[in-house]
Design a protein around this motif. Structure first.
Motif, mmCIF file in Angstrom:
data_model
loop_
_atom_site.group_PDB
_atom_site.id
_atom_site.type_symbol
_atom_site.label_atom_id
_atom_site.label_comp_id
_atom_site.label_asym_id
_atom_site.label_seq_id
_atom_site.Cartn_x
_atom_site.Cartn_y
_atom_site.Cartn_z
ATOM 1 N N ASP A 25 0.842 -1.207 0.000
ATOM 2 C CA ASP A 25 0.000 0.000 0.000
ATOM 3 C C ASP A 25 0.873 1.252 0.000
ATOM 4 O O ASP A 25 0.600 2.208 -0.724
ATOM 5 C CB ASP A 25 -0.924 0.022 1.235
ATOM 6 C CG ASP A 25 -2.069 -0.987 1.107
ATOM 7 O OD1 ASP A 25 -2.215 -1.577 0.018
ATOM 8 O OD2 ASP A 25 -2.801 -1.170 2.098
ATOM 9 N N VAL A 26 1.924 1.228 0.820
ATOM 10 C CA VAL A 26 2.819 2.391 0.883
ATOM 11 C C VAL A 26 3.498 2.596 -0.482
ATOM 12 O O VAL A 26 3.610 3.723 -0.969
ATOM 13 C CB VAL A 26 3.861 2.221 2.022
ATOM 14 C CG1 VAL A 26 5.004 3.215 1.876
ATOM 15 C CG2 VAL A 26 3.183 2.405 3.375
ATOM 16 N N ALA A 91 -4.466 3.788 10.979
ATOM 17 C CA ALA A 91 -5.078 5.066 10.627
ATOM 18 C C ALA A 91 -6.575 4.860 10.386
ATOM 19 O O ALA A 91 -7.401 5.698 10.740
ATOM 20 C CB ALA A 91 -4.407 5.636 9.380
ATOM 21 N N GLU A 92 -6.923 3.717 9.798
ATOM 22 C CA GLU A 92 -8.338 3.404 9.566
ATOM 23 C C GLU A 92 -9.056 3.221 10.895
ATOM 24 O O GLU A 92 -10.162 3.721 11.112
ATOM 25 C CB GLU A 92 -8.439 2.118 8.733
ATOM 26 C CG GLU A 92 -9.842 1.723 8.323
ATOM 27 C CD GLU A 92 -10.419 2.654 7.254
ATOM 28 O OE1 GLU A 92 -9.707 2.955 6.286
ATOM 29 O OE2 GLU A 92 -11.578 3.081 7.413
ATOM 30 N N ARG A 93 -8.436 2.487 11.808
ATOM 31 C CA ARG A 93 -9.074 2.184 13.093
ATOM 32 C C ARG A 93 -9.193 3.427 13.967
ATOM 33 O O ARG A 93 -10.218 3.668 14.582
ATOM 34 C CB ARG A 93 -8.240 1.126 13.838
ATOM 35 C CG ARG A 93 -8.855 0.670 15.142
ATOM 36 C CD ARG A 93 -8.030 -0.446 15.766
ATOM 37 N NE ARG A 93 -7.086 0.022 16.752
ATOM 38 C CZ ARG A 93 -7.400 0.400 17.990
ATOM 39 N NH1 ARG A 93 -8.650 0.385 18.380
ATOM 40 N NH2 ARG A 93 -6.467 0.794 18.825
ATOM 41 N N LEU A 94 -8.127 4.236 13.998
ATOM 42 C CA LEU A 94 -8.104 5.357 14.956
ATOM 43 C C LEU A 94 -8.620 6.661 14.363
ATOM 44 O O LEU A 94 -9.032 7.548 15.102
ATOM 45 C CB LEU A 94 -6.678 5.550 15.501
ATOM 46 C CG LEU A 94 -6.148 4.332 16.267
ATOM 47 C CD1 LEU A 94 -4.651 4.460 16.484
ATOM 48 C CD2 LEU A 94 -6.861 4.183 17.612
ATOM 49 N N SER A 113 -8.977 3.480 1.838
ATOM 50 C CA SER A 113 -8.986 4.509 0.793
ATOM 51 C C SER A 113 -7.705 4.588 -0.031
ATOM 52 O O SER A 113 -7.398 5.639 -0.577
ATOM 53 C CB SER A 113 -9.279 5.884 1.406
ATOM 54 O OG SER A 113 -9.367 5.857 2.793
ATOM 55 N N VAL A 114 -6.969 3.464 -0.119
ATOM 56 C CA VAL A 114 -5.721 3.511 -0.901
ATOM 57 C C VAL A 114 -6.000 3.965 -2.336
ATOM 58 O O VAL A 114 -5.285 4.806 -2.896
ATOM 59 C CB VAL A 114 -5.023 2.127 -0.908
ATOM 60 C CG1 VAL A 114 -3.738 2.167 -1.716
ATOM 61 C CG2 VAL A 114 -4.729 1.679 0.507
ATOM 62 N N GLY A 115 -7.107 3.455 -2.910
ATOM 63 C CA GLY A 115 -7.455 3.786 -4.293
ATOM 64 C C GLY A 115 -7.755 5.262 -4.486
ATOM 65 O O GLY A 115 -7.536 5.817 -5.564
ATOM 66 N N GLU A 116 -8.273 5.910 -3.437
ATOM 67 C CA GLU A 116 -8.645 7.331 -3.569
ATOM 68 C C GLU A 116 -7.498 8.263 -3.185
ATOM 69 O O GLU A 116 -7.651 9.482 -3.198
ATOM 70 C CB GLU A 116 -9.841 7.672 -2.670
ATOM 71 C CG GLU A 116 -11.173 7.129 -3.138
ATOM 72 C CD GLU A 116 -11.567 5.890 -2.355
ATOM 73 O OE1 GLU A 116 -11.834 6.016 -1.149
ATOM 74 O OE2 GLU A 116 -11.577 4.802 -2.957
ATOM 75 N N PHE A 117 -6.363 7.692 -2.822
ATOM 76 C CA PHE A 117 -5.257 8.516 -2.323
ATOM 77 C C PHE A 117 -4.830 9.615 -3.316
ATOM 78 O O PHE A 117 -4.685 10.771 -2.930
ATOM 79 C CB PHE A 117 -4.073 7.618 -1.940
ATOM 80 C CG PHE A 117 -2.918 8.365 -1.359
ATOM 81 C CD1 PHE A 117 -3.020 8.995 -0.124
ATOM 82 C CD2 PHE A 117 -1.714 8.462 -2.046
ATOM 83 C CE1 PHE A 117 -1.950 9.702 0.410
ATOM 84 C CE2 PHE A 117 -0.641 9.161 -1.515
ATOM 85 C CZ PHE A 117 -0.767 9.777 -0.293
ATOM 86 N N VAL A 149 -3.535 -8.157 -5.642
ATOM 87 C CA VAL A 149 -4.567 -8.653 -6.571
ATOM 88 C C VAL A 149 -5.959 -8.510 -5.983
ATOM 89 O O VAL A 149 -6.942 -8.460 -6.715
ATOM 90 C CB VAL A 149 -4.299 -10.112 -7.028
ATOM 91 C CG1 VAL A 149 -2.932 -10.227 -7.663
ATOM 92 C CG2 VAL A 149 -4.468 -11.127 -5.922
ATOM 93 N N MET A 150 -6.052 -8.492 -4.653
ATOM 94 C CA MET A 150 -7.355 -8.275 -4.013
ATOM 95 C C MET A 150 -7.139 -7.518 -2.714
ATOM 96 O O MET A 150 -6.047 -7.550 -2.155
ATOM 97 C CB MET A 150 -8.075 -9.610 -3.757
ATOM 98 C CG MET A 150 -7.289 -10.694 -3.047
ATOM 99 S SD MET A 150 -7.519 -10.756 -1.249
ATOM 100 C CE MET A 150 -9.207 -11.228 -1.062
ATOM 101 N N ARG A 151 -8.174 -6.799 -2.306
ATOM 102 C CA ARG A 151 -8.112 -6.083 -1.033
ATOM 103 C C ARG A 151 -9.239 -6.563 -0.150
ATOM 104 O O ARG A 151 -10.262 -7.044 -0.636
ATOM 105 C CB ARG A 151 -8.300 -4.576 -1.242
ATOM 106 C CG ARG A 151 -7.203 -3.947 -2.047
ATOM 107 C CD ARG A 151 -7.342 -2.431 -2.071
ATOM 108 N NE ARG A 151 -6.383 -1.863 -2.997
ATOM 109 C CZ ARG A 151 -5.098 -1.713 -2.732
ATOM 110 N NH1 ARG A 151 -4.611 -2.061 -1.562
ATOM 111 N NH2 ARG A 151 -4.284 -1.206 -3.640
ATOM 112 N N GLY A 152 -9.068 -6.390 1.173
ATOM 113 C CA GLY A 152 -10.127 -6.724 2.119
ATOM 114 C C GLY A 152 -10.207 -8.209 2.407
ATOM 115 O O GLY A 152 -9.400 -9.005 1.910
#
Ligand code: SAH
Ligand code: SF4
Length: 429
Positions: A25-26, A91-94, A113-117, A149-152
């Motif tokens: 992701d980074v 960051a998502e949790r807090l 929101s990696v895709g919307e970054f 290849v997949m998220r979540g």
């Protein structure tokens, strides 16, 4: 030599905590910043922006990330115009708590929101919108690329926070994945690791087995790995594809978590010990010379010493050569957080140490068994690479060193605790 252009460009420093998904992701987010004119630096003191990928899967990983963000206060004081971006699962949790706790943070963006970054930075950091055309620098990492290849995750293991911080499964279209693999191959990648929380639940117009075959056909790629498959989605076609695709490494990292049926039930893993072992056997039958590795979680609520013994014996029975072992920590709002965390810390630590020692013994025995055998090594840095089983190999004699990105054959002549020494026999290409 530095060009005037790279001197003029703002510099980005990145740090990822946690698993390979966090690192991927980074990498994806830093790619968006590089496209906007940033150049990467490995020196924090000269950075104009810092991107921190956080992890919340284990309490310890989250603490490490948060304490690192705290330490960046000094960097921000010295460079008030610099941008500190905090991303990832913690960051998502807090969420907004991060900014309350660390006012020196400029932007918090969660793992969903990696895709919307890219659009987010254009909105909140318009000053950082620079002429496009930056190139992601291809360094050592470029030989071994990761492709998400997949998220979540659609499963709901009772101890796991991933489904709540990463959301439900979303699969990238196969052509998009292939385009990324080709792009990375053209930039020099020789190995690709396909990533996903349950990577083999991948489905789009094609199945995971088909995806392996498609990636196998990409010119320039010499080796394919994937991480982490889930036992429930491991089927005959996938085992067959592993056997048929020349470039897919004969290596399976299949997380078990526990060897006790009672604990596996409480964990809601969806399989018992016998079903797990059957999946391993199925792949072994299909793929000659397969090496198997796994993940274990010790100290789950109510785990007895007998349950723990079953974990040790599962490691033995599955014939694994290595394992990542973790100590259970309750994660907010997961089902198991409502169970008493009743295995005392001392006992958890003792079990973890015993398991790690047991695993180290098996790793040593496996590496010893390779003495005199021939292994295929893909070099990642001068004279050093990895065998198909994932173990590091240092090539001897060291001079002249084999350059990075070469596939060579070597004969195992020695080892350290978790690395082999290989006598260079010949180059494959
Ligand atoms: N999707 C993978 C694992 C993802 S999480 C799977 O299904 O196995 C990565 C590892 O973190 C897991 O294998 C597990 O061993 C560990 N882990 C997850 N939640 C944890 C928790 N609450 N405490 C300690 N370790 C945990
Ligand atoms: Fe977590 Fe289970 Fe999903 Fe793995 S499969 S990410 S352990 S919920």
């Amino acid at each position: 030599m530095e060009t005037c252009e790279s001197q003029a460009r703002p510099r980005l420093y990145t740090r990822a905590f946690g698993c390979q998904m966090s690192a991927a992701d980074v990498a994806e987010m830093s790619g968006a910043l590089v496209e906007r004119g940033y150049t990467l630096t490995s020196d924090l003191s000269e950075a104009d922006a810092v991107l921190v990928g956080t992890c919340t899967v284990r309490e310890h990983a989250e603490h490490r990330a948060l304490s690192y963000i705290g330490r960046l206060r000094r960097w921000k004081r010295e460079r008030p115009s610099g941008a500190l971006i905090v991303a990832g699962c913690a960051a998502e949790r807090l969420g907004p708590d991060i900014k309350r706790r660390f006012p020196h943070v400029d932007l918090v963006t969660g793992s969903k929101s990696v895709g919307e970054f890219p659009s987010l930075i254009d909105k909140v950091m318009p000053d950082h919108r620079l002429p496009r055309g930056g190139q992601v620098p291809e360094g050592r990492r470029s030989i071994c690329a990761s492709v998400t290849v997949m998220r979540g995750c659609d499963r709901s293991c009772s101890y796991c926070i991933v489904p709540s911080v990463r959301g439900r499964e979303v699969y990238r279209p196969a052509d998009e994945i292939l385009a990324e693999v080709r792009r990375k191959a053209e930039a020099g990648a020789k190995e690709v690791t396909l990533l996903g929380q349950t990577v083999n639940s991948y489905r789009s117009s094609v199945s995971f087995a088909d995806l392996l075959a498609l990636v196998d056909s990409v010119a320039g790629i010499e080796r394919i790995r994937f991480m982490s498959p889930h036992p429930l989605h491991l089927d005959g076609p996938m085992a067959h594809a592993m056997a048929e695709c020349r470039k897919v490494a004969p290596a399976l990292h299949l997380p078990a978590q526990s060897g006790s049926d009672r604990i596996l039930g409480l964990m809601r893993r969806g399989y018992d010990r016998a079903a797990f072992l059957e999946k391993v056997s199925m792949v072994r039958r299909a793929v000659p010379g397969l090496t198997v590795t796994t993940d274990f979680l010790v100290g789950f609520p109510s785990e007895t010493d007998e349950d723990f013994q079953s974990t040790l014996s599962l490691f033995e029975d599955m014939g694994a050569v290595s394992a990542y072992c973790f100590k259970y920590s309750p994660r907010a709002s997961t089902p198991s957080a409502f169970l008493p965390d009743d295995v005392p810390r001392r006992v958890k630590e003792d079990r973890l140490a015993r398991l790690n020692a047991f695993v180290a013994g098996r790793t040593a025995a496996y590496l010893d068994s390779l003495a005199g055998r021939e292994v295929q090594v893909l070099t990642e840095e001068p004279g050093v690479g990895r065998a198909a089983d994932g173990f590091k190999v240092r090539l001897v004699p060291p001079v002249p060193p084999v350059p990075p990105g070469r596939l060579v054959q070597a004969q195992v002549v020695g080892r350290t605790r978790n690395m082999l020494f290989g006598n260079l026999l010949r180059r494959n290409a």
